[in-house]
Design a protein around this motif. Structure first.
Motif, PDB file in Angstrom:
ATOM      1  N   MET A  53       0.871  -1.195  -0.206  1.00  0.00           N
ATOM      2  CA  MET A  53       0.016   0.013   0.030  1.00  0.00           C
ATOM      3  C   MET A  53       0.861   1.266   0.030  1.00  0.00           C
ATOM      4  O   MET A  53       0.649   2.074  -0.614  1.00  0.00           O
ATOM      5  N   GLN A  54       1.840   1.137   0.942  1.00  0.00           N
ATOM      6  CA  GLN A  54       2.609   2.468   1.025  1.00  0.00           C
ATOM      7  C   GLN A  54       3.588   2.478  -0.119  1.00  0.00           C
ATOM      8  O   GLN A  54       3.650   3.829  -0.819  1.00  0.00           O
ATOM      9  N   ALA A  55       4.137   1.696  -0.982  1.00  0.00           N
ATOM     10  CA  ALA A  55       4.772   1.807  -2.346  1.00  0.00           C
ATOM     11  C   ALA A  55       3.885   2.169  -3.251  1.00  0.00           C
ATOM     12  O   ALA A  55       4.319   3.199  -3.840  1.00  0.00           O
ATOM     13  N   THR A  56       2.715   1.844  -3.289  1.00  0.00           N
ATOM     14  CA  THR A  56       1.722   2.072  -4.446  1.00  0.00           C
ATOM     15  C   THR A  56       1.369   3.629  -4.324  1.00  0.00           C
ATOM     16  O   THR A  56       1.149   4.359  -5.133  1.00  0.00           O
ATOM     17  N   VAL A  57       0.968   3.810  -3.000  1.00  0.00           N
ATOM     18  CA  VAL A  57       0.528   5.418  -2.756  1.00  0.00           C
ATOM     19  C   VAL A  57       1.573   6.278  -2.932  1.00  0.00           C
ATOM     20  O   VAL A  57       1.594   7.287  -3.576  1.00  0.00           O
ATOM     21  N   THR A  58       2.993   6.009  -2.323  1.00  0.00           N
ATOM     22  CA  THR A  58       4.018   6.778  -2.485  1.00  0.00           C
ATOM     23  C   THR A  58       4.398   6.940  -3.816  1.00  0.00           C
ATOM     24  O   THR A  58       4.455   8.158  -4.484  1.00  0.00           O
ATOM     25  N   GLY A  59       4.358   5.909  -4.855  1.00  0.00           N
ATOM     26  CA  GLY A  59       4.797   5.787  -5.974  1.00  0.00           C
ATOM     27  C   GLY A  59       3.857   6.794  -6.991  1.00  0.00           C
ATOM     28  O   GLY A  59       4.497   7.650  -7.621  1.00  0.00           O
ATOM     29  N   SER A  60       2.768   6.687  -6.553  1.00  0.00           N
ATOM     30  CA  SER A  60       1.505   7.458  -7.349  1.00  0.00           C
ATOM     31  C   SER A  60       1.653   9.115  -7.202  1.00  0.00           C
ATOM     32  O   SER A  60       1.821   9.836  -7.958  1.00  0.00           O
ATOM     33  N   LEU A  61       2.095   9.345  -5.706  1.00  0.00           N
ATOM     34  CA  LEU A  61       2.255  10.723  -5.236  1.00  0.00           C
ATOM     35  C   LEU A  61       3.282  11.350  -6.029  1.00  0.00           C
ATOM     36  O   LEU A  61       3.298  12.410  -6.382  1.00  0.00           O
ATOM     37  N   ILE A  62       4.235  10.717  -5.868  1.00  0.00           N
ATOM     38  CA  ILE A  62       5.631  11.068  -6.308  1.00  0.00           C
ATOM     39  C   ILE A  62       5.743  11.283  -7.651  1.00  0.00           C
ATOM     40  O   ILE A  62       6.113  12.151  -8.411  1.00  0.00           O
ATOM     41  N   GLY A  63       4.724  10.601  -8.477  1.00  0.00           N
ATOM     42  CA  GLY A  63       4.784  10.371  -9.957  1.00  0.00           C
ATOM     43  C   GLY A  63       4.035  11.885 -10.199  1.00  0.00           C
ATOM     44  O   GLY A  63       4.526  12.535 -11.153  1.00  0.00           O
ATOM     45  N   SER A  64       3.047  12.319  -9.475  1.00  0.00           N
ATOM     46  CA  SER A  64       2.336  13.432  -9.543  1.00  0.00           C
ATOM     47  C   SER A  64       3.215  14.601  -9.157  1.00  0.00           C
ATOM     48  O   SER A  64       3.337  15.849  -9.910  1.00  0.00           O
ATOM     49  N   GLU A  65       4.055  14.475  -8.270  1.00  0.00           N
ATOM     50  CA  GLU A  65       4.880  15.266  -7.806  1.00  0.00           C
ATOM     51  C   GLU A  65       6.068  15.866  -8.835  1.00  0.00           C
ATOM     52  O   GLU A  65       6.133  16.886  -9.070  1.00  0.00           O
ATOM     53  N   LEU A  66       6.536  14.756  -9.466  1.00  0.00           N
ATOM     54  CA  LEU A  66       7.532  14.837 -10.549  1.00  0.00           C
ATOM     55  C   LEU A  66       6.728  15.831 -11.663  1.00  0.00           C
ATOM     56  O   LEU A  66       7.492  16.802 -12.375  1.00  0.00           O
ATOM     57  N   MET A  67       5.531  15.215 -12.243  1.00  0.00           N
ATOM     58  CA  MET A  67       4.974  16.031 -13.196  1.00  0.00           C
ATOM     59  C   MET A  67       4.872  17.458 -12.817  1.00  0.00           C
ATOM     60  O   MET A  67       5.134  18.348 -13.670  1.00  0.00           O
ATOM     61  N   PHE A  68       4.496  17.706 -11.506  1.00  0.00           N
ATOM     62  CA  PHE A  68       4.348  19.212 -11.077  1.00  0.00           C
ATOM     63  C   PHE A  68       5.871  20.028 -11.133  1.00  0.00           C
ATOM     64  O   PHE A  68       5.706  21.129 -11.781  1.00  0.00           O
ATOM     65  N   ALA A  69       6.740  19.023 -10.823  1.00  0.00           N
ATOM     66  CA  ALA A  69       7.946  19.745 -10.963  1.00  0.00           C
ATOM     67  C   ALA A  69       8.549  20.192 -12.219  1.00  0.00           C
ATOM     68  O   ALA A  69       9.154  21.370 -12.125  1.00  0.00           O
ATOM     69  N   ASN A  70       8.316  19.341 -13.018  1.00  0.00           N
ATOM     70  CA  ASN A  70       8.596  19.744 -14.519  1.00  0.00           C
ATOM     71  C   ASN A  70       8.000  20.969 -14.734  1.00  0.00           C
ATOM     72  O   ASN A  70       8.529  21.889 -15.522  1.00  0.00           O
ATOM     73  N   VAL A  71       6.674  21.076 -14.435  1.00  0.00           N
ATOM     74  CA  VAL A  71       5.727  22.256 -14.943  1.00  0.00           C
ATOM     75  C   VAL A  71       6.340  23.351 -14.429  1.00  0.00           C
ATOM     76  O   VAL A  71       6.622  24.601 -14.989  1.00  0.00           O
ATOM     77  N   MET A  72       6.527  23.453 -13.076  1.00  0.00           N
ATOM     78  CA  MET A  72       7.260  24.614 -12.085  1.00  0.00           C
ATOM     79  C   MET A  72       8.320  25.099 -12.890  1.00  0.00           C
ATOM     80  O   MET A  72       8.791  26.309 -12.951  1.00  0.00           O
TER      81      MET A  72
END
Ligand code: ADP
Length: 702
Positions: A53-72
């Protein structure tokens, strides 16, 4: 309760209890150890699920965060290159379109927007309402507060999609390092919450997600979503305390919001959120309960089987102990029963030898005869019993007058009744057929045995009644019901149970007081069973006894009886002119035959063994001998061999001469053996003179 049963329970209860305790201990110990293993296993399953659960949730959130970092970073670069807000908006629109088309399905991307140089730029071209003021929005406030690190909002319900969303936002700086505004993207995390919702390790379990403020972002009960962990009731506050203290929660028991006894796992993830799994206690321990039940059932079953085997073995031992005890008792009784008449015979013979008075001698002889007959009775009982035990007990059926048989029995037993001054009555149903077909001797034996017992076990002056009734009649015969009632000593219930078993006397002291071998009733029961009847008893200790038995008999034919019954014949001089060989090794037996047959004027030549008999037959002129009485067990040559050789001698008359076995071997196979050896008939010892005369008549007169 029956004494025997009490004794039996007493003997077994200890062992059964021991087995019970042993199995109980076994069940508890194995339950204890196996349940520990199951607990550990459940716990590690829980931990593993939490890891996933932790891996999936973390993975998913980090994915979104990377996407955000890219835009920013792109926006910041544009700012540093001094590009205009229009250019930045174009970029945001293009990015929004690109992510919507390519990434929203995987990452939950919703929209990208920014507040740059005091202007709100929305990549999704959303037009904010008039009063929309970006700097007052949580994403703006959060980002400003976080300065140069990313701000992740608490999950919230998106007004448009109804999904659970989060916003990533961060400040962007211009070339001079001055804050130029905020860039943000909205992400729909419904996929993550759906995933968390279905996480479980047992039936009825569910996953939960708490944000960094300890509010439920995910819960299967939507009423709870948004509430703080301390406000949902149950014992969540215990968990809150542990989570706040940074403890990892692994298989902790608590009451959930619905008051259900539950087990919880909780973990804090990288962004300060907390993921958890909650399982009802009963489901979590289901395997342990099932295992406990299985262990108990198997243990209990095994205990029953072992107890059963133990009790059976024990019962068999008790039975065989009892049997061997009653057999050795029986031997002692037999010895007593045989020695008593033998003692009388020897003692009285001595008296007779020393007296010259003819009357006294006669008196002695009568006593000797009585004692000898008693002894013969005992021996016959033993023979009958051994035939029964060998499965060779059979009936021999003839036609006879029922009343004659009964009279004979009564005439014998009444002598002893008179001696004890007992009141004896006989009541016979007038409907009983005159002639019946049955084993006369055996039927008489049963009636005699039961009536003699009544006589024996009823004190002087008591009463005894013999009743004979006809029960039902069919084409083939009728069922006789014979009852012998007495008001004697009676038999206890417990003793009644063993009464028809061989070697059993109601009470061990019986033989000392009343004599007897304890075989009579067992033999009687066998006879009765062979007569398709039944035997039972009603008795009360001290009050008296009623033996009842039934026997199925055929309806006889009167003519048949008159033909065979007409035996009252005078045998004097009957066999004059006839000559036989008597092969017999024992002198006294020869003497008896000679003396008994003397009045018939039969001429008897004696041989002292088979060889001599054979020689006498060979040397005699043809036709000299009319018959041979042949003992079986003789020295030199036995009766079988002598018979075979006579039959094979080829001499005239060798085939025809009647040869009759005269022997103490009286079993059916002995008789069959005689016939096989070539003999015509068989007569048992001690000799019944009438039987001898009838045989002689049969072979010499026709
Ligand atoms: P026994 O040769 O010892 O008489 P039985 O088999 O005929 O052998 O009887 C077995 C036992 O049954 C007797 O020893 C006695 O204890 C008991 N019994 C039989 N008939 C009676 C009776 N009419 N009254 C009391 N006891 C009886």
């Amino acid at each position: 309760m029956n004494e025997r049963i009490k004794k039996f329970i007493g003997a077994n209860i200890g062992q059964v209890l021991l087995v019970f305790l042993a199995f109980l201990t076994m069940v508890f110990v194995s339950y204890f150890y196996v349940s520990r293993i199951v607990f550990q296993q459940m716990r590690s399953i829980g931990e593993e699920t939490m890891n996933t659960m932790q891996a999936t949730v973390t993975g998913s959130l980090i994915g979104s965060e990377l996407m955000f970092a890219n835009v920013m970073q792109s926006v910041e670069t544009m700012l540093k290159e001094n590009q205009s807000n229009e250019e930045i908006l174009d970029y945001l629109i293009a990015t929004n379109t690109y992510f919507s088309e390519n990434h929203s399905a995987i990452s939950g991307f919703l929209s990208v927007y920014a507040y740059i140089r005091d202007e709100f730029l929305d990549g999704s071209l959303w037009v904010p309402p008039e009063d929309y003021y970006a700097p007052s929005r949580p994403w703006h406030i959060g980002a400003v507060k976080n300065r140069d690190s990313v701000y992740i909002s608490e999950p919230y319900l998106d007004a448009d999609t109804g999904g659970i969303c989060i916003t990533f936002s961060q400040q962007v700086f211009d070339v001079y390092g001055q804050s130029a505004g905020i860039v943000a993207i909205d992400i729909d995390i419904t996929m993550i919450t759906d995933f968390i919702n279905v996480q479980t390790i047992a039936n009825d379990g569910y996953g939960v997600l708490l944000d960094d403020q300890m509010c439920f972002s995910t819960h299967r009960d939507i009423d709870i979503i948004g509430l703080n962990i301390n406000d949902v009731g149950g014992e969540y506050s215990i968990l809150e305390q542990m989570i706040s203290d940074g403890e990892e929660i692994s298989a902790i028991r608590f009451l959930n919001a619905d008051g259900v006894d539950s087990i919880a796992f909780f973990r804090t993830i990288f962004n300060g959120w907390h993921i958890g799994i909650i399982v009802p206690h009963s489901s979590y321990y289901e395997q342990v309960y099932v295992m406990g039940a299985v262990l108990s059932i198997v243990g209990f079953g095994l205990m029953l089987v072992l107890s059963y085997i133990l009790v059976r073995t024990r019962a068999q031992k008790i039975r065989s102990d009892e049997e061997s005890m009653s057999k050795s008792d029986f031997l002692a009784r037999m010895s007593h029963e045989m020695r008593t008449p033998m003692n009388a015979i020897i003692g009285i013979t001595e008296i007779a030898k020393n007296t010259s008075e003819i009357d006294k001698t006669k008196n002695c002889l009568v006593k000797i005869e009585n004692a000898a007959n008693h002894l013969l009775g005992v021996i016959n009982d033993v023979l009958d019993m051994s035939k029964i035990e060998a499965g060779k007990f059979e009936l021999s059926v003839t036609d006879f007058m029922f009343s004659d048989m009964l009279e004979q029995v009564v005439s014998v037993v009444i002598i002893n009744m008179d001696k004890k001054d007992q009141h004896f009555t006989v009541d016979v149903d007038a409907n009983i057929p005159q002639a019946i077909i049955a084993d006369k001797q055996r039927l008489a034996q049963v009636i005699t045995n039961i009536t003699s017992n009544a006589n024996k076990f009823t004190p002087e002056g008591g009463s005894i009644k013999l009743t004979v009734r006809k029960e039902n009649e069919t084409e083939n015969g009728c069922l006789l019901r014979i009852e012998v009632w007495d008001n004697g000593i009676g038999i206890s219930k417990e003793q009644q149970l063993r009464l028809f078993q061989p070697f059993e006397q109601a009470d061990g002291s019986t033989s000392r007081k009343y004599g007897g071998t304890g075989l009579g009733l067992a033999i009687s029961k066998k006879i009765i069973n062979l007569m398709d009847g039944d035997i039972w008893i009603e008795s009360e200790l001290g009050k008296g006894t009623r033996f009842i038995f039934t026997a199925f008999v055929g309806i006889g034919c009167m003519e048949q009886i008159s033909a065979t019954d007409n035996q009252e014949e005078n045998f004097e001089g009957l066999f004059k002119g006839k000559r036989i060989i008597l092969a017999e090794d024992v002198e006294i037996n020869r003497e008896i035959v000679l003396a008994l047959l003397e009045p018939t004027l039969l001429e008897i030549d004696c041989a002292i063994n088979g060889a001599e008999a054979l020689r006498m037959f060979r040397e005699a002129p043809p036709g000299k001998y009319n018959m041979i009485f042949m003992d079986l067990q003789m020295p030199e040559m036995d009766g079988h061999e002598a018979t075979r050789q006579i039959r094979a001698s080829g001499l005239p008359n060798a085939q025809e001469i009647p040869i009759v076995a005269m022997t103490a071997n009286v079993f059916r196979e002995d008789v069959e053996q005689c016939i096989k050896s070539g003999m015509n008939a068989h007569i048992g010892k001690p000799l019944d003179i009438n039987e001898v005369l009838n045989l002689l008549k049969k072979y010499l007169m026709t």
